[in-house]
Design a protein around this motif. Structure first.
Motif, PDB file in Angstrom:
ATOM      1  N   ASP A 351       0.878  -1.240   0.117  1.00 23.45           N
ATOM      2  CA  ASP A 351      -0.118  -0.046  -0.138  1.00 23.45           C
ATOM      3  C   ASP A 351       0.773   1.378   0.093  1.00 23.45           C
ATOM      4  OD1 ASP A 351       1.040  -0.154   2.540  1.00 23.45           O
ATOM      5  OD2 ASP A 351      -0.886  -0.093   3.468  1.00 23.45           O
ATOM      6  N   GLU A 385      -5.696  -6.785  -3.118  1.00 26.39           N
ATOM      7  CA  GLU A 385      -5.090  -5.963  -3.798  1.00 26.39           C
ATOM      8  C   GLU A 385      -4.650  -6.641  -5.108  1.00 26.39           C
ATOM      9  OE1 GLU A 385      -2.100  -3.987  -0.209  1.00 26.39           O
ATOM     10  OE2 GLU A 385      -1.421  -5.333  -1.522  1.00 26.39           O
ATOM     11  N   TRP A 412     -12.060  -0.359  -6.310  1.00 26.21           N
ATOM     12  CA  TRP A 412     -10.631  -0.409  -5.667  1.00 26.21           C
ATOM     13  C   TRP A 412      -9.627  -0.617  -6.919  1.00 26.21           C
ATOM     14  CZ3 TRP A 412      -6.044  -2.734  -5.877  1.00 26.21           C
ATOM     15  CH2 TRP A 412      -5.037  -2.351  -4.837  1.00 26.21           C
ATOM     16  N   ASP A 416      -6.866   2.273  -8.313  1.00 23.45           N
ATOM     17  CA  ASP A 416      -5.425   1.729  -8.362  1.00 23.45           C
ATOM     18  C   ASP A 416      -4.748   1.844  -9.714  1.00 23.45           C
ATOM     19  OD1 ASP A 416      -3.308   0.267  -6.615  1.00 23.45           O
ATOM     20  OD2 ASP A 416      -3.447  -1.197  -8.327  1.00 23.45           O
ATOM     21  N   HIS A 454      -8.367   2.907  -0.417  1.00 25.61           N
ATOM     22  CA  HIS A 454      -6.947   2.896  -1.203  1.00 25.61           C
ATOM     23  C   HIS A 454      -6.292   4.170  -0.722  1.00 25.61           C
ATOM     24  CE1 HIS A 454      -4.281   2.847  -4.490  1.00 25.61           C
ATOM     25  NE2 HIS A 454      -4.757   1.766  -4.961  1.00 25.61           N
ATOM     26  N   THR A 457      -6.688   7.219  -3.153  1.00 27.39           N
ATOM     27  CA  THR A 457      -8.038   7.484  -3.422  1.00 27.39           C
ATOM     28  C   THR A 457      -8.114   9.104  -3.556  1.00 27.39           C
ATOM     29  OG1 THR A 457      -9.169   5.674  -2.288  1.00 27.39           O
ATOM     30  CG2 THR A 457     -10.808   7.495  -2.680  1.00 27.39           C
TER      31      THR A 457
END
Length: 490
Positions: A351, A385, A412, A416, A454, A457
């Motif tokens: 992350d 993920e 998500w 990403d 996330h 974001t």
């Protein structure tokens, strides 16, 4: 690595064997080798190791050069390169001897000569690099037009009488070669197809980036730099460092009658008359070596082939697309497909700020692995993920039994993907189309997107607000970004 250490895009070098062949075929080194083989007991050299004037005609004839001043000069230069690179050993005059032996030194084959035929490619390239350094030193040496003004009563040259700053000369030429290298590798990492106009190269070192119309003083500096570079590139071409089309002699003659420097071309003029230059594959190798010696991070495709997947995916972050693919192919070639896929997926997790781009490069690498990656990809379908990445990869390969993603996974993955594209490319037109297409396919996108867990974001939503052409939707994106930041605030 220090953060302030300059980093360049990766270069795609030819193999050592190919480069060594190019080095031996370069006229200057080829002549130096021939003279090293020609040297023998009868060879006589001066105090500085140079061939005595009486032997220059024979040396020129050995090289098939014309029996004139130009032929003698070329033979003298080839001899000096032979001495500087260790192809020839020279001895000082024997003060105890009589006659010629007391006046002149001798010469014999040096330790470098056998390496030309029995050594490996790296041995040949080391000799060529020494030749490059020698020519570079010559190219930055002062031009001695009038020796009377700088030679003292004792016969010594007074360098202080010259308008010459050796450090500034070296810095300028290295800057020019560095800019030429950067232009080359930025175009895909290999030798450039299109040559660079000499005026543009000179201007890149002199004209400030924030200057609009150059002043007359700046144009005069560019003109002077062009003529200096013209001389220098003429010296580098026989070494195989560059392909060079010199400044048009007719242009020089036109300008000399007006006693003025050659002015940079106007928009209507043929720029090729003012010189065109490009680095050869051998030149890329040689300039990169100098850059590395100067502390510049100048990577080459293949540098990551022996590293682990973490280093590969992190390193690819600064690679152009073509170079990234070539680097990945070399990395995969040294590993089994299944193990490589497992390694790549493990390295793609995280992350941290660079994680989205690692996942993008992981997905691209997995396309090169092919069907053998499928077991490793299916094993991460439930990973929060990697699950979205895995589904995209499987669908693109035509799999029909791919489980549908949850709505949270869809959002998500969208965040990403855009975060990765922002990191890789900034905000190009293609990313704007991606953003508008994504929002168009998902009604009420921003109502859900700000809730995505996330790290990027808020940053992604702010970028979407800048990129979306619809003012209403752009405003919604900015509002969503504010909500995301408020939600993330402690």
């Amino acid at each position: 690595m220090p953060e302030d250490r300059p980093t360049l895009p990766p270069v795609r070098l030819h193999t050592d064997a190919e480069l060594a062949r190019d080095a031996l075929a370069a006229p200057l080194l080829s002549r130096a080798v021939r003279l090293a083989r020609w040297a023998g007991p009868a060879t006589r050299v001066g105090a500085g190791g140079e061939l005595i004037e009486e032997q220059l005609p024979a040396a020129a004839a050995e090289l098939g050069l014309p029996a004139d001043e130009d032929g003698a000069a070329d033979a003298s230069e080839a001899w000096r390169i032979a001495v500087d690179t260790g192809l020839v050993d020279v001895s000082e005059p024997d003060e105890q001897a009589e006659g010629e032996e007391a006046e002149y030194g001798g010469a014999s084959a040096g330790e470098g000569l056998p390496l030309v035929t029995s050594g490996g490619p790296q041995d040949v390239l080391a000799i060529w690099q020494e030749a490059f350094e020698a020519v570079h030193a010559d190219a930055t040496a002062p031009v001695l037009d009038d020796l009377e003004d700088i030679v003292g009563e004792d016969g010594a040259i007074d360098l202080s009488a010259l308008d010459w700053d050796p450090e500034a000369e070296i810095e300028f030429l290295d800057g020019v070669l560095g800019n030429l290298y950067l232009l080359t590798v930025s175009g895909g990492g290999a030798a450039a197809e299109e040559p660079v106009p000499l005026p543009a190269l000179a201007a890149s070192m002199i004209v400030p980036d924030d200057m609009g119309e150059p002043t007359d003083d700046v144009l005069e500096q560019v003109s002077e730099a062009m003529m200096r570079l013209d001389d220098q590139f003429r010296m580098f071409e026989p070494l195989g460092l560059v392909e060079y089309r010199p400044v048009d002699e007719a242009l020089l003659a036109e300008e000399s009658t007006e006693e003025a420097a050659v002015a940079p071309p106007s928009d209507e003029e043929d720029v090729s008359r003012y010189g065109l230059v490009r680095l050869t594959p051998l030149g890329l190798y040689g300039v990169r070596a100098r850059l590395l010696e100067a502390g510049v991070d100048a990577p080459a495709v293949g540098d990551l082939a022996d590293k682990d997947a973490d280093a590969l995916l992190d390193g690819l972050a600064r690679y152009p697309e073509v170079a990234a693919r070539a680097e990945t192919e070399q990395w995969l070639a040294r590993r089994g497909a299944g193990d490589a896929a497992v390694e790549l997926l493990a390295a793609a997790k995280g992350d941290d700020e660079g994680a989205p781009l690692r996942r993008l490069h992981c997905q691209q690498a997995l396309t090169l692995v092919g069907a053998q990656a499928e077991p490793a990809v299916r094993a991460v379908l439930d990973d929060p993920e990697l699950g979205g990445l895995a589904r995209v990869w499987l669908v693109e390969r035509g799999a029909t039994d791919v489980p549908a993603p949850s709505e949270s996974m869809i959002f998500w993955l969208a965040i990403d993907t855009i975060a990765a594209q922002l990191d890789a490319e900034g905000e190009p037109q293609e990313l704007q189309e991606l953003v508008e297409g994504l929002v168009g396919r998902h009604g009420g996108f921003f109502e859900e997107a700000w809730r995505v867990e996330h790290p990027a974001t808020a940053e992604v939503l702010e970028a979407m607000g800048r990129l979306h052409a619809d003012k209403k939707l752009a405003k919604e994106a900015r509002k969503a970004a504010f909500k995301a930041r408020s939600r993330q605030a402690p």
